[in-house]
Motif scaffolding. Structure first.
Motif, PDB file in Angstrom:
ATOM      1  N   ASN A  92       0.932  -1.097  -0.196  1.00  0.00           N
ATOM      2  CA  ASN A  92       0.066  -0.246   0.075  1.00  0.00           C
ATOM      3  C   ASN A  92       0.811   1.258  -0.053  1.00  0.00           C
ATOM      4  OD1 ASN A  92      -2.470  -1.283   0.165  1.00  0.00           O
ATOM      5  ND2 ASN A  92      -2.471  -1.560   2.076  1.00  0.00           N
ATOM      6  N   GLU A  93       1.885   1.249   0.805  1.00  0.00           N
ATOM      7  CA  GLU A  93       2.855   2.540   0.940  1.00  0.00           C
ATOM      8  C   GLU A  93       3.435   2.662  -0.392  1.00  0.00           C
ATOM      9  OE1 GLU A  93       5.353   2.076   4.258  1.00  0.00           O
ATOM     10  OE2 GLU A  93       3.618   1.731   5.536  1.00  0.00           O
ATOM     11  N   MET A  94       3.809   1.675  -1.092  1.00  0.00           N
ATOM     12  CA  MET A  94       4.437   1.930  -2.541  1.00  0.00           C
ATOM     13  C   MET A  94       3.309   2.398  -3.548  1.00  0.00           C
ATOM     14  SD  MET A  94       4.550   0.696  -5.658  1.00  0.00           S
ATOM     15  CE  MET A  94       4.027  -1.172  -5.671  1.00  0.00           C
ATOM     16  N   TRP A  95       2.238   2.062  -3.493  1.00  0.00           N
ATOM     17  CA  TRP A  95       1.222   2.404  -4.313  1.00  0.00           C
ATOM     18  C   TRP A  95       0.655   3.858  -4.249  1.00  0.00           C
ATOM     19  CZ3 TRP A  95       1.537   0.855  -9.110  1.00  0.00           C
ATOM     20  CH2 TRP A  95       1.798  -0.532  -9.334  1.00  0.00           C
ATOM     21  N   GLU A  96       0.647   4.182  -2.779  1.00  0.00           N
ATOM     22  CA  GLU A  96       0.252   5.484  -2.463  1.00  0.00           C
ATOM     23  C   GLU A  96       1.050   6.603  -3.192  1.00  0.00           C
ATOM     24  OE1 GLU A  96      -0.566   5.352   1.836  1.00  0.00           O
ATOM     25  OE2 GLU A  96      -1.987   4.049   1.382  1.00  0.00           O
ATOM     26  N   ARG A  97       2.454   6.138  -3.174  1.00  0.00           N
ATOM     27  CA  ARG A  97       3.293   6.993  -3.940  1.00  0.00           C
ATOM     28  C   ARG A  97       3.347   6.997  -5.394  1.00  0.00           C
ATOM     29  NH1 ARG A  97       9.552   5.925  -1.952  1.00  0.00           N
ATOM     30  NH2 ARG A  97      10.503   6.855  -3.958  1.00  0.00           N
ATOM     31  N   VAL A  98       3.468   5.666  -5.830  1.00  0.00           N
ATOM     32  CA  VAL A  98       3.692   5.484  -7.101  1.00  0.00           C
ATOM     33  C   VAL A  98       2.567   5.750  -7.990  1.00  0.00           C
ATOM     34  CG1 VAL A  98       4.450   3.757  -8.714  1.00  0.00           C
ATOM     35  CG2 VAL A  98       5.732   3.987  -6.720  1.00  0.00           C
ATOM     36  N   LEU A  99       1.502   5.462  -7.798  1.00  0.00           N
ATOM     37  CA  LEU A  99       0.364   5.375  -8.578  1.00  0.00           C
ATOM     38  C   LEU A  99      -0.234   6.854  -8.995  1.00  0.00           C
ATOM     39  CD1 LEU A  99      -1.581   3.324 -10.274  1.00  0.00           C
ATOM     40  CD2 LEU A  99      -3.229   3.714  -8.415  1.00  0.00           C
ATOM     41  N   PRO A 100      -0.367   7.863  -8.027  1.00  0.00           N
ATOM     42  CA  PRO A 100      -0.264   9.307  -8.431  1.00  0.00           C
ATOM     43  C   PRO A 100       0.996   9.636  -9.316  1.00  0.00           C
ATOM     44  CG  PRO A 100      -0.537   9.113  -6.309  1.00  0.00           C
ATOM     45  CD  PRO A 100      -0.175   7.607  -6.675  1.00  0.00           C
ATOM     46  N   GLU A 101       1.979   9.386  -9.125  1.00  0.00           N
ATOM     47  CA  GLU A 101       3.247   9.879  -9.851  1.00  0.00           C
ATOM     48  C   GLU A 101       3.314   9.480 -11.091  1.00  0.00           C
ATOM     49  OE1 GLU A 101       6.377  10.557  -6.283  1.00  0.00           O
ATOM     50  OE2 GLU A 101       6.818   9.191  -7.618  1.00  0.00           O
ATOM     51  N   GLN A 102       2.991   7.922 -11.287  1.00  0.00           N
ATOM     52  CA  GLN A 102       3.445   7.498 -12.700  1.00  0.00           C
ATOM     53  C   GLN A 102       2.029   7.324 -13.532  1.00  0.00           C
ATOM     54  OE1 GLN A 102       5.852   4.218 -12.425  1.00  0.00           O
ATOM     55  NE2 GLN A 102       7.201   4.976 -10.933  1.00  0.00           N
ATOM     56  N   ALA A 103       0.881   7.212 -12.866  1.00  0.00           N
ATOM     57  CA  ALA A 103      -0.520   6.941 -13.453  1.00  0.00           C
ATOM     58  C   ALA A 103      -1.455   8.077 -13.420  1.00  0.00           C
ATOM     59  CB  ALA A 103      -1.108   5.563 -13.220  1.00  0.00           C
ATOM     60  N   ASN A 104      -0.980   9.056 -12.470  1.00  0.00           N
ATOM     61  CA  ASN A 104      -1.843  10.173 -12.504  1.00  0.00           C
ATOM     62  C   ASN A 104      -3.354   9.529 -11.714  1.00  0.00           C
ATOM     63  OD1 ASN A 104      -2.592  12.819 -12.114  1.00  0.00           O
ATOM     64  ND2 ASN A 104      -3.417  12.913 -14.125  1.00  0.00           N
ATOM     65  N   LEU A 105      -3.221   8.661 -10.956  1.00  0.00           N
ATOM     66  CA  LEU A 105      -4.347   8.134 -10.453  1.00  0.00           C
ATOM     67  C   LEU A 105      -4.265   7.977  -8.663  1.00  0.00           C
ATOM     68  CD1 LEU A 105      -5.282   5.145 -12.385  1.00  0.00           C
ATOM     69  CD2 LEU A 105      -6.642   6.975 -12.236  1.00  0.00           C
ATOM     70  N   GLN A 106      -5.199   8.238  -8.090  1.00  0.00           N
ATOM     71  CA  GLN A 106      -5.355   8.206  -6.570  1.00  0.00           C
ATOM     72  C   GLN A 106      -5.366   6.666  -6.201  1.00  0.00           C
ATOM     73  OE1 GLN A 106      -7.900  10.714  -4.274  1.00  0.00           O
ATOM     74  NE2 GLN A 106      -7.601   9.471  -2.449  1.00  0.00           N
ATOM     75  N   TYR A 107      -4.685   6.365  -5.333  1.00  0.00           N
ATOM     76  CA  TYR A 107      -4.503   5.061  -4.636  1.00  0.00           C
ATOM     77  C   TYR A 107      -5.471   4.726  -3.572  1.00  0.00           C
ATOM     78  CZ  TYR A 107      -2.956   0.246  -3.134  1.00  0.00           C
ATOM     79  OH  TYR A 107      -2.807  -0.742  -2.646  1.00  0.00           O
ATOM     80  N   ASP A 108      -6.599   3.874  -3.763  1.00  0.00           N
ATOM     81  CA  ASP A 108      -7.275   3.606  -2.429  1.00  0.00           C
ATOM     82  C   ASP A 108      -6.936   2.038  -2.149  1.00  0.00           C
ATOM     83  OD1 ASP A 108      -8.629   6.024  -1.987  1.00  0.00           O
ATOM     84  OD2 ASP A 108     -10.081   5.408  -3.925  1.00  0.00           O
TER      85      ASP A 108
END
Ligand SMILES: [Zn+2]
Length: 293
Positions: A92-108
């Motif tokens: 979760n901690e990884m995607w919270e950072r990576v998903l907005p940065e790389q895919a411009n999506l919020q991670y839930d």
């Protein structure tokens, strides 16, 4: 692959399920393992329910779960349920950072349910023979503890890594759900070049991205991954490749029925994510929407 002993996490959308007396299933242990692997590899638990007949017990969900014994990374290195629980934090901690940065999506974050025996999921009844899976309808990842014992017999030599890898793979399906691509997977239309295979290979690649982040930086949760552990990781990926499964069950390798890709494809996909840490290197669906960081 081990957690740093001094880290501590709690909370999150984790719960415990199961505790039913189990359901009547046929096929003996071999059947259970094969069905489990079918689901591990992304099969639909509803189909397995059809294959196995209806269960008689409803699982009970313990809301909030009880993870009091999972206080530190040391506990995560000792107990399977704590390891799954802590892996979910790491992913979760990884995607919270990576998903907005790389895919411009919020991670839930998805829900996490660790169960024994049987449980009711938004995708149907799951049992100890169901194996790990992600259910898009309720956005929960389900893991049953007994499955991991069976995996050891199936060639996953590195059981702790296998568990963490599978968590990261299932969470990868959650990311695909957030991206709106998970629905492209059509298991009725398998085959080496199918979307079903690409979706699975991408989930392996996303697991590789997790591994590349989890062991680096001052906030890392994992001890640095050694060459040996990485090899074991790749062996594990190979051990659950479709071609291996078909061989082990005594059948001919038949690429037309592949849904997860070959062992080599799975290794390559994991490494593509691990070596780059970039979603763009996992763009097997050719979407072209990712920004490198
Ligand atoms: Zn999968």
């Amino acid at each position: 692959m081990t957690f740093r002993g001094d880290i501590s996490r709690s909370g999150g959308k984790a719960r415990k399920g199961g505790g039913g007396r189990g359901m009547a299933v046929g096929g003996g242990i071999g059947g259970l393992v094969l069905v489990g692997l079918f689901l591990l590899l992304g099969g639909n638990p509803g189909q397995v329910q059809d294959m196995l007949g209806q269960g008689t017990d409803q699982g009970q969900i313990e809301s909030g779960g009880n993870y009091d014994h999972c206080q530190t990374g040391e506990d995560a290195n000792t107990h399977d349920d704590c390891r799954l629980y802590y892996t979910s934090f790491s992913v979760n901690e990884m995607w919270e950072r990576v998903l907005p940065e790389q895919a411009n999506l919020q991670y839930d974050e998805p829900g996490l349910e660790i169960f024994t025996n049987t449980t009711q999921s938004g995708c149907g009844m799951a049992s100890a023979s169901t194996g790990p899976f992600y259910c898009p309808s309720d956005q929960y990842a389900y893991f049953d503890l007994t499955f991991f014992d069976q995996m050891r017999q199936f060639g996953g030599e590195n059981a702790p890594f296998a568990q963490m890898y599978i968590v990261a793979h299932e969470y990868g399906h959650h990311v695909q759900n957030l991206e709106g691509t998970l629905g492209l997977s059509d298991y009725n239309n398998p085959g080496a070049e199918s979307n079903a295979v690409m979706i699975e290979l991408q989930a392996d690649c996303y697991a590789g991205i997790w591994a590349s982040y989890a062991d680096k930086g001052p906030d890392r949760l994992l001890e640095p991954i050694t060459e040996e552990e990485l090899d074991a990781a790749l062996t594990t990926a190979g051990a659950v490749g479709d071609d291996n499964i078909q061989r082990r069950s005594g059948g001919e390798v038949n690429p037309e029925s592949w849904t997860h890709g070959s062992s080599q494809q799975r290794k390559d996909s994991f490494l593509a994510g691990y070596n780059s840490g970039q979603m763009s290197s996992c763009d097997f669906l050719d979407r072209g929407v990712y920004q490198d960081t």
